[in-house]
Write a protein that holds these residues in place. Structure first.
Motif, PDB file in Angstrom:
ATOM      1  N   ARG A   1      -0.517  -7.671 -13.750  1.00 53.16           N
ATOM      2  CA  ARG A   1      -1.510  -6.703 -14.185  1.00 53.16           C
ATOM      3  C   ARG A   1      -2.666  -6.717 -13.193  1.00 53.16           C
ATOM      4  O   ARG A   1      -3.403  -7.698 -13.077  1.00 53.16           O
ATOM      5  CB  ARG A   1      -2.030  -7.035 -15.581  1.00 53.16           C
ATOM      6  N   ALA A   2      -2.791  -5.629 -12.439  1.00 57.29           N
ATOM      7  CA  ALA A   2      -3.850  -5.489 -11.446  1.00 57.29           C
ATOM      8  C   ALA A   2      -3.856  -4.057 -10.934  1.00 57.29           C
ATOM      9  O   ALA A   2      -2.904  -3.311 -11.143  1.00 57.29           O
ATOM     10  CB  ALA A   2      -3.629  -6.459 -10.278  1.00 57.29           C
ATOM     11  N   SER A   3      -4.923  -3.704 -10.267  1.00 54.13           N
ATOM     12  CA  SER A   3      -5.031  -2.386  -9.639  1.00 54.13           C
ATOM     13  C   SER A   3      -5.241  -2.568  -8.149  1.00 54.13           C
ATOM     14  O   SER A   3      -6.011  -3.434  -7.725  1.00 54.13           O
ATOM     15  CB  SER A   3      -6.217  -1.610 -10.209  1.00 54.13           C
ATOM     16  N   ALA A   4      -4.568  -1.742  -7.362  1.00 53.23           N
ATOM     17  CA  ALA A   4      -4.781  -1.755  -5.922  1.00 53.23           C
ATOM     18  C   ALA A   4      -6.109  -1.069  -5.623  1.00 53.23           C
ATOM     19  O   ALA A   4      -6.435  -0.042  -6.214  1.00 53.23           O
ATOM     20  CB  ALA A   4      -3.640  -1.032  -5.215  1.00 53.23           C
ATOM     21  N   THR A   5      -6.863  -1.661  -4.713  1.00 56.09           N
ATOM     22  CA  THR A   5      -8.138  -1.068  -4.314  1.00 56.09           C
ATOM     23  C   THR A   5      -8.114  -0.595  -2.868  1.00 56.09           C
ATOM     24  O   THR A   5      -9.062   0.021  -2.409  1.00 56.09           O
ATOM     25  CB  THR A   5      -9.296  -2.060  -4.521  1.00 56.09           C
ATOM     26  N   GLY A   6      -7.022  -0.880  -2.158  1.00 60.45           N
ATOM     27  CA  GLY A   6      -6.883  -0.426  -0.778  1.00 60.45           C
ATOM     28  C   GLY A   6      -5.857  -1.256  -0.038  1.00 60.45           C
ATOM     29  O   GLY A   6      -5.456  -2.319  -0.500  1.00 60.45           O
ATOM     30  N   PRO A   7      -5.431  -0.751   1.110  1.00 61.12           N
ATOM     31  CA  PRO A   7      -4.411  -1.475   1.880  1.00 61.12           C
ATOM     32  C   PRO A   7      -5.014  -2.548   2.777  1.00 61.12           C
ATOM     33  O   PRO A   7      -6.188  -2.509   3.113  1.00 61.12           O
ATOM     34  CB  PRO A   7      -3.787  -0.367   2.735  1.00 61.12           C
ATOM     35  N   LEU A   8      -4.174  -3.490   3.153  1.00 63.27           N
ATOM     36  CA  LEU A   8      -4.506  -4.476   4.179  1.00 63.27           C
ATOM     37  C   LEU A   8      -3.751  -4.067   5.433  1.00 63.27           C
ATOM     38  O   LEU A   8      -2.673  -3.484   5.345  1.00 63.27           O
ATOM     39  CB  LEU A   8      -4.039  -5.874   3.762  1.00 63.27           C
ATOM     40  N   GLY A   9      -4.277  -4.368   6.584  1.00 61.75           N
ATOM     41  CA  GLY A   9      -3.551  -4.108   7.818  1.00 61.75           C
ATOM     42  C   GLY A   9      -4.363  -3.319   8.809  1.00 61.75           C
ATOM     43  O   GLY A   9      -5.592  -3.280   8.757  1.00 61.75           O
ATOM     44  N   THR A  10      -3.624  -2.676   9.700  1.00 62.74           N
ATOM     45  CA  THR A  10      -4.219  -1.889  10.780  1.00 62.74           C
ATOM     46  C   THR A  10      -3.513  -0.536  10.824  1.00 62.74           C
ATOM     47  O   THR A  10      -2.594  -0.278  10.054  1.00 62.74           O
ATOM     48  CB  THR A  10      -4.018  -2.602  12.128  1.00 62.74           C
ATOM     49  N   ALA A  11      -3.922   0.287  11.786  1.00 63.38           N
ATOM     50  CA  ALA A  11      -3.271   1.587  11.957  1.00 63.38           C
ATOM     51  C   ALA A  11      -1.815   1.420  12.384  1.00 63.38           C
ATOM     52  O   ALA A  11      -1.009   2.332  12.204  1.00 63.38           O
ATOM     53  CB  ALA A  11      -4.032   2.428  12.990  1.00 63.38           C
ATOM     54  N   GLU A  12      -1.447   0.259  12.907  1.00 64.69           N
ATOM     55  CA  GLU A  12      -0.079   0.010  13.342  1.00 64.69           C
ATOM     56  C   GLU A  12       0.827  -0.443  12.201  1.00 64.69           C
ATOM     57  O   GLU A  12       2.019  -0.183  12.195  1.00 64.69           O
ATOM     58  CB  GLU A  12      -0.022  -1.040  14.465  1.00 64.69           C
ATOM     59  N   ARG A  13       0.241  -1.147  11.215  1.00 63.69           N
ATOM     60  CA  ARG A  13       1.100  -1.698  10.157  1.00 63.69           C
ATOM     61  C   ARG A  13       0.290  -2.064   8.922  1.00 63.69           C
ATOM     62  O   ARG A  13      -0.724  -2.759   9.013  1.00 63.69           O
ATOM     63  CB  ARG A  13       1.807  -2.949  10.668  1.00 63.69           C
ATOM     64  N   VAL A  14       0.756  -1.630   7.774  1.00 62.45           N
ATOM     65  CA  VAL A  14       0.185  -2.051   6.502  1.00 62.45           C
ATOM     66  C   VAL A  14       0.856  -3.370   6.138  1.00 62.45           C
ATOM     67  O   VAL A  14       2.078  -3.482   6.151  1.00 62.45           O
ATOM     68  CB  VAL A  14       0.414  -0.988   5.400  1.00 62.45           C
ATOM     69  N   THR A  15       0.042  -4.379   5.814  1.00 61.16           N
ATOM     70  CA  THR A  15       0.576  -5.725   5.564  1.00 61.16           C
ATOM     71  C   THR A  15       0.384  -6.200   4.126  1.00 61.16           C
ATOM     72  O   THR A  15       0.712  -7.329   3.806  1.00 61.16           O
ATOM     73  CB  THR A  15      -0.097  -6.731   6.514  1.00 61.16           C
ATOM     74  N   GLY A  16      -0.140  -5.333   3.275  1.00 60.94           N
ATOM     75  CA  GLY A  16      -0.349  -5.706   1.885  1.00 60.94           C
ATOM     76  C   GLY A  16      -1.396  -4.817   1.253  1.00 60.94           C
ATOM     77  O   GLY A  16      -1.712  -3.748   1.765  1.00 60.94           O
ATOM     78  N   VAL A  17      -1.952  -5.288   0.146  1.00 61.64           N
ATOM     79  CA  VAL A  17      -2.976  -4.526  -0.562  1.00 61.64           C
ATOM     80  C   VAL A  17      -4.073  -5.454  -1.052  1.00 61.64           C
ATOM     81  O   VAL A  17      -3.854  -6.649  -1.256  1.00 61.64           O
ATOM     82  CB  VAL A  17      -2.406  -3.744  -1.777  1.00 61.64           C
ATOM     83  N   ARG A  18      -5.247  -4.864  -1.237  1.00 61.96           N
ATOM     84  CA  ARG A  18      -6.333  -5.550  -1.922  1.00 61.96           C
ATOM     85  C   ARG A  18      -6.200  -5.184  -3.392  1.00 61.96           C
ATOM     86  O   ARG A  18      -5.965  -4.019  -3.727  1.00 61.96           O
ATOM     87  CB  ARG A  18      -7.690  -5.119  -1.363  1.00 61.96           C
ATOM     88  N   VAL A  19      -6.358  -6.175  -4.269  1.00 57.69           N
ATOM     89  CA  VAL A  19      -6.189  -5.920  -5.703  1.00 57.69           C
ATOM     90  C   VAL A  19      -7.333  -6.537  -6.489  1.00 57.69           C
ATOM     91  O   VAL A  19      -8.013  -7.455  -6.021  1.00 57.69           O
ATOM     92  CB  VAL A  19      -4.851  -6.477  -6.241  1.00 57.69           C
ATOM     93  N   THR A  20      -7.505  -6.014  -7.692  1.00 54.96           N
ATOM     94  CA  THR A  20      -8.444  -6.586  -8.648  1.00 54.96           C
ATOM     95  C   THR A  20      -7.818  -6.482 -10.028  1.00 54.96           C
ATOM     96  O   THR A  20      -7.129  -5.507 -10.335  1.00 54.96           O
ATOM     97  CB  THR A  20      -9.818  -5.875  -8.593  1.00 54.96           C
ATOM     98  N   ALA A  21      -8.017  -7.507 -10.843  1.00 56.26           N
ATOM     99  CA  ALA A  21      -7.439  -7.508 -12.189  1.00 56.26           C
ATOM    100  C   ALA A  21      -8.207  -6.570 -13.102  1.00 56.26           C
ATOM    101  O   ALA A  21      -7.622  -5.828 -13.878  1.00 56.26           O
ATOM    102  CB  ALA A  21      -7.415  -8.914 -12.761  1.00 56.26           C
ATOM    103  N   ASP A  22      -9.516  -6.578 -13.027  1.00 50.42           N
ATOM    104  CA  ASP A  22     -10.356  -5.706 -13.842  1.00 50.42           C
ATOM    105  C   ASP A  22     -11.500  -5.199 -12.994  1.00 50.42           C
ATOM    106  O   ASP A  22     -11.916  -5.856 -12.026  1.00 50.42           O
ATOM    107  CB  ASP A  22     -10.921  -6.468 -15.051  1.00 50.42           C
ATOM    108  N   GLU A  23     -12.033  -4.056 -13.372  1.00 52.59           N
ATOM    109  CA  GLU A  23     -13.163  -3.489 -12.640  1.00 52.59           C
ATOM    110  C   GLU A  23     -14.305  -4.492 -12.638  1.00 52.59           C
ATOM    111  O   GLU A  23     -14.645  -5.075 -13.671  1.00 52.59           O
ATOM    112  CB  GLU A  23     -13.594  -2.184 -13.305  1.00 52.59           C
ATOM    113  N   GLY A  24     -14.878  -4.717 -11.478  1.00 59.43           N
ATOM    114  CA  GLY A  24     -15.964  -5.674 -11.362  1.00 59.43           C
ATOM    115  C   GLY A  24     -15.520  -7.062 -10.948  1.00 59.43           C
ATOM    116  O   GLY A  24     -16.338  -7.872 -10.532  1.00 59.43           O
TER     117      GLY A  24
END
Length: 176
Positions: free
Chosen positions: A108-131
């Motif tokens: 249970r989490a929400s993605a807040t944006g990708p990790l990586g560079t313009a060459e390759r996405v390597t994961g995501v930033r996540v948060t369980a709850d807002e804040g």
């Protein structure tokens, strides 16, 4: 697999599942694709056991199409459709996937944006709850299945990825 909603052990509507209370139809090609993607899942049998109904395309249904009304047919076994609520189908397919693989976990989490560079996405930033504090989640494959409200274009632009070709399918929704 990330999921914003708290998932329960039964099919029922939830905020993150659009049209959860509406009847849905799973076409034979979709059923076959799911069966192929979930080996050993027995999704058709699971859906029927959970309460879905199976009907032939032209039996038990009254349908208005571009050529007029489709008539009922005596050939009930042609093009069998699986009919059930969206939440029933979602729960059943998820249950089959989780029962047949140890490599998929639901968090249970929400993605807040990708990790990586313009060459390759390597994961995501996540948060369980807002804040809550963000956490980095590394992945070899990232799929955005957030639908109409996706922020993927904005997120990729932040990585320097622009000019992405979009394929748009007009499903006939003129209300937008």
């Amino acid at each position: 697999m990330l999921e914003r909603d708290e998932l329960v052990d039964e099919p029922r509507p939830r905020k993150g599942l659009p049209q959860g209370r509406h009847a849905h139809i799973l076409l034979p090609s979709g059923r076959d694709a799911i069966e192929e993607l979930v080996p050993g899942g027995g999704v058709r049998k699971r859906l029927l056991a959970a309460g879905a109904q199976e009907r032939g395309l032209t039996s038990g249904l009254v349908t208005l199409g571009p050529q007029g009304w489709y008539r009922r047919s005596r050939h009930h076994d042609t093009h069998p459709l699986l009919i059930g609520s969206r939440d029933l189908m979602d729960w059943t397919v998820r249950d089959a996937v989780l029962a047949n693989t140890t490599r998929v976990k639901v968090r249970r989490a929400s993605a807040t944006g990708p990790l990586g560079t313009a060459e390759r996405v390597t994961g995501v930033r996540v948060t369980a709850d807002e804040g809550d504090a963000e956490e980095s989640l590394r992945a070899e494959l990232v799929v955005d299945a957030s639908g109409r409200g996706t922020r993927v274009g904005h997120w990729l632009a932040a990585l320097g990825i622009t000019g992405i070709r979009e394929d748009v399918l007009d499903a006939g929704d003129r209300s937008r």
